[in-house]
Design a protein around this motif. Structure first.
Motif, short mmCIF file in Angstrom:
data_model
loop_
_atom_site.label_atom_id
_atom_site.label_comp_id
_atom_site.label_asym_id
_atom_site.label_seq_id
_atom_site.Cartn_x
_atom_site.Cartn_y
_atom_site.Cartn_z
N ILE A 128 2.99 11.83 -4.66
CA ILE A 128 2.66 12.57 -3.45
C ILE A 128 3.27 13.96 -3.61
CG2 ILE A 128 2.93 12.72 -0.96
CD1 ILE A 128 3.29 9.69 -0.93
N ALA A 141 -1.51 5.48 4.24
CA ALA A 141 -1.33 4.30 3.39
C ALA A 141 -0.86 3.11 4.22
CB ALA A 141 -0.33 4.60 2.27
N ARG A 155 1.08 4.03 -3.01
CA ARG A 155 0.81 5.45 -2.73
C ARG A 155 1.97 6.31 -3.21
NH1 ARG A 155 -1.35 9.37 -3.63
NH2 ARG A 155 -1.79 10.99 -2.13
N SER A 182 -3.81 1.86 6.34
CA SER A 182 -4.77 1.16 5.47
C SER A 182 -4.22 -0.20 5.06
CB SER A 182 -5.06 2.00 4.23
OG SER A 182 -5.61 3.24 4.58
N TYR A 224 0.38 11.19 4.17
CA TYR A 224 -0.09 10.23 3.16
C TYR A 224 0.54 8.86 3.36
CZ TYR A 224 -2.36 13.90 0.43
OH TYR A 224 -3.17 14.91 0.01
N ILE A 225 1.81 8.84 3.74
CA ILE A 225 2.49 7.57 3.98
C ILE A 225 1.89 6.88 5.21
CG2 ILE A 225 4.70 6.51 4.63
CD1 ILE A 225 4.45 7.37 1.67
N PHE A 228 0.84 -1.21 0.00
CA PHE A 228 0.00 0.00 0.00
C PHE A 228 0.87 1.25 0.00
CE2 PHE A 228 -4.64 -0.69 1.13
CZ PHE A 228 -4.69 -1.99 0.68
N ILE A 229 1.94 1.25 0.79
CA ILE A 229 2.83 2.42 0.83
C ILE A 229 3.49 2.61 -0.52
CG2 ILE A 229 4.98 3.31 1.82
CD1 ILE A 229 4.08 1.99 4.50
N ALA A 281 1.91 6.45 -6.97
CA ALA A 281 0.81 7.27 -7.47
C ALA A 281 1.16 8.76 -7.43
CB ALA A 281 -0.45 7.00 -6.66
#
Length: 132
Positions: free
Chosen positions: A94, A105, A89, A108, A101-102, A85-86, A92
């Motif tokens: 940042i 991620a 992210r 999550s 955000y990290i 997930f990290i 994608a």
């Protein structure tokens, strides 16, 4: 409930946009902090922490509890999913607020990994029982 709470505690939240008080700032130790941020980091974190602590304190205790062997597949799947997930992210893109955000991620991914690992363990146990 989290999405509703975010509406009160994030700059672009629906309630923050509609309620001027949430956009106002409070001076704390020489820093001007928006009220919505106090809700997010102060109230949300403190109340959430207290709620978790209360639940943990109410858990039943088992006097006959024996430690189980750690399943490397369980924890490996959690770590793998968290890192995946990290990585997604980061890939994608940042632009700002990199750390937050990290963290989101990672949280999550960790929760998704926990769910996947739990399903994996449960299905392996069911398969083992059927083969007996």
């Amino acid at each position: 409930s989290h999405i509703l709470w975010d509406g009160f505690t994030h700059q672009d939240g629906m309630f923050v946009q509609q309620i001027p008080f949430l956009r106002s700032s409070v001076n704390i130790a020489g820093y001007s902090i928006p009220v919505y941020k106090i809700g997010q980091h102060g109230i949300g974190t403190i109340l959430g922490g207290i709620a978790i602590l209360l639940v943990l304190l109410r858990l039943p205790t088992d006097k006959n509890f024996s430690r189980q062997k750690i399943d490397p597949m369980f924890w490996g799947l959690i770590v793998f999913t968290t890192l995946l997930f990290i990585a997604i992210r980061i890939e994608a893109g940042i632009e700002k607020h990199f750390l937050s955000y990290i963290i989101v991620a990672g949280m999550s991914g960790g929760l998704a990994g926990l769910a996947l690992a739990s399903v994996n363990i449960k299905s392996r146990r069911l398969i083992n029982q059927e083969s007996l």
